[in-house]
Scaffold this motif. Structure first.
Motif, mmCIF file in Angstrom:
data_model
loop_
_atom_site.group_PDB
_atom_site.id
_atom_site.type_symbol
_atom_site.label_atom_id
_atom_site.label_comp_id
_atom_site.label_asym_id
_atom_site.label_seq_id
_atom_site.Cartn_x
_atom_site.Cartn_y
_atom_site.Cartn_z
ATOM 1 N N LYS A 140 -6.123 -13.336 -5.716
ATOM 2 C CA LYS A 140 -7.583 -13.237 -5.562
ATOM 3 C C LYS A 140 -8.366 -13.860 -6.715
ATOM 4 N N HIS A 141 -7.736 -14.010 -7.865
ATOM 5 C CA HIS A 141 -8.420 -14.639 -9.004
ATOM 6 C C HIS A 141 -8.369 -16.172 -8.926
ATOM 7 N N LYS A 142 -7.689 -16.694 -7.931
ATOM 8 C CA LYS A 142 -7.563 -18.140 -7.719
ATOM 9 C C LYS A 142 -8.404 -18.553 -6.504
ATOM 10 N N HIS A 143 -8.598 -19.852 -6.370
ATOM 11 C CA HIS A 143 -9.109 -20.388 -5.110
ATOM 12 C C HIS A 143 -7.926 -20.331 -4.154
ATOM 13 N N TYR A 144 -8.045 -19.546 -3.088
ATOM 14 C CA TYR A 144 -6.905 -19.408 -2.184
ATOM 15 C C TYR A 144 -7.334 -19.557 -0.739
ATOM 16 N N ILE A 145 -6.338 -19.905 0.088
ATOM 17 C CA ILE A 145 -6.517 -20.062 1.527
ATOM 18 C C ILE A 145 -5.345 -19.369 2.211
ATOM 19 N N LEU A 146 -5.647 -18.548 3.212
ATOM 20 C CA LEU A 146 -4.625 -17.961 4.068
ATOM 21 C C LEU A 146 -4.683 -18.684 5.405
ATOM 22 N N ILE A 147 -3.526 -18.982 5.975
ATOM 23 C CA ILE A 147 -3.475 -19.650 7.272
ATOM 24 C C ILE A 147 -2.653 -18.794 8.230
#
Length: 195
Positions: A140-147
């Motif tokens: 959550k502290h990163k730029h993240y993407i869930l697919i």
């Protein structure tokens, strides 16, 4: 150039890592053409092993973390009863895999009977959600993407970092990361809108 970490299962795997030459590039490979990609995805793994992929990475090295979420229907196994080496040796168990090949393997017959008599979908779904929450908490502290790629993998549709590829799963299926060439390019396009 952005550095991207990819974690997941066969929907995100880099086939070149296993010396497999597919018909066309998968979406992770198209991303690797444009960005610095590290791909830890492993075919056949469940959500717990995907979480362990995320945990094993030095997240500070990456600008973006992409997690192709797994299936709640895969049950963790320490050692696969058939695949002792190669591409699928770290796979977990899914009933659809066991049902096809359990006739002559005592371990798979036992696993099949466990699925038939003891498997609890509510438990699997809730465990899946807890592990997904752990993954999100880790990144959550990163730029993240869930697919998510099909109905069973789209449980967290409220998350603004979530890309739902359920429509592609129905319309663009193929042999590379389970998509055809058009589907792979569409996933890249959707990801790039989030980068």
């Amino acid at each position: 150039m952005k550095s991207i970490l990819i974690c997941g299962d066969s929907f995100a795997v880099d086939y070149a890592k296993y010396n497999v030459v597919p018909d066309h590039k998968g979406w992770p490979n198209y991303l690797a053409d444009k960005y610095k990609v590290t791909n830890l995805a492993t075919p056949g793994v469940g959500q717990w092993k995907i979480w362990k992929q995320v945990e094993s990475a030095n997240l500070g090295k990456f600008d973006v973390v992409i997690v192709s979420i797994g299936s709640p229907n895969r049950v963790h196994c320490k050692m696969h009863p058939i695949h002792k080496q190669g591409m699928y040796m770290d796979s977990d168990l899914a009933f659809m895999d066991i049902d096809r090949s359990s006739w002559f393997n005592k371990a798979l017959t036992t696993a099949k009977n466990w699925f038939l008599y003891f498997y609890d979908q509510q438990y699997q779904d809730e465990l899946y959600k807890m592990i997904t929450d752990k993954i999100i908490d880790t990144i959550k502290h990163k730029h993240y993407i869930l697919i998510g790629h099909n109905e069973s993998r789209t449980l967290d549709t409220k998350n603004s970092n979530f890309i739902n590829c359920n429509d592609l799963w129905h319309n663009e299926r193929g042999n590379v990361n389970h998509y055809n060439h058009k589907g792979a390019l569409e996933i890249v396009e959707r990801i790039e809108k989030h980068l």
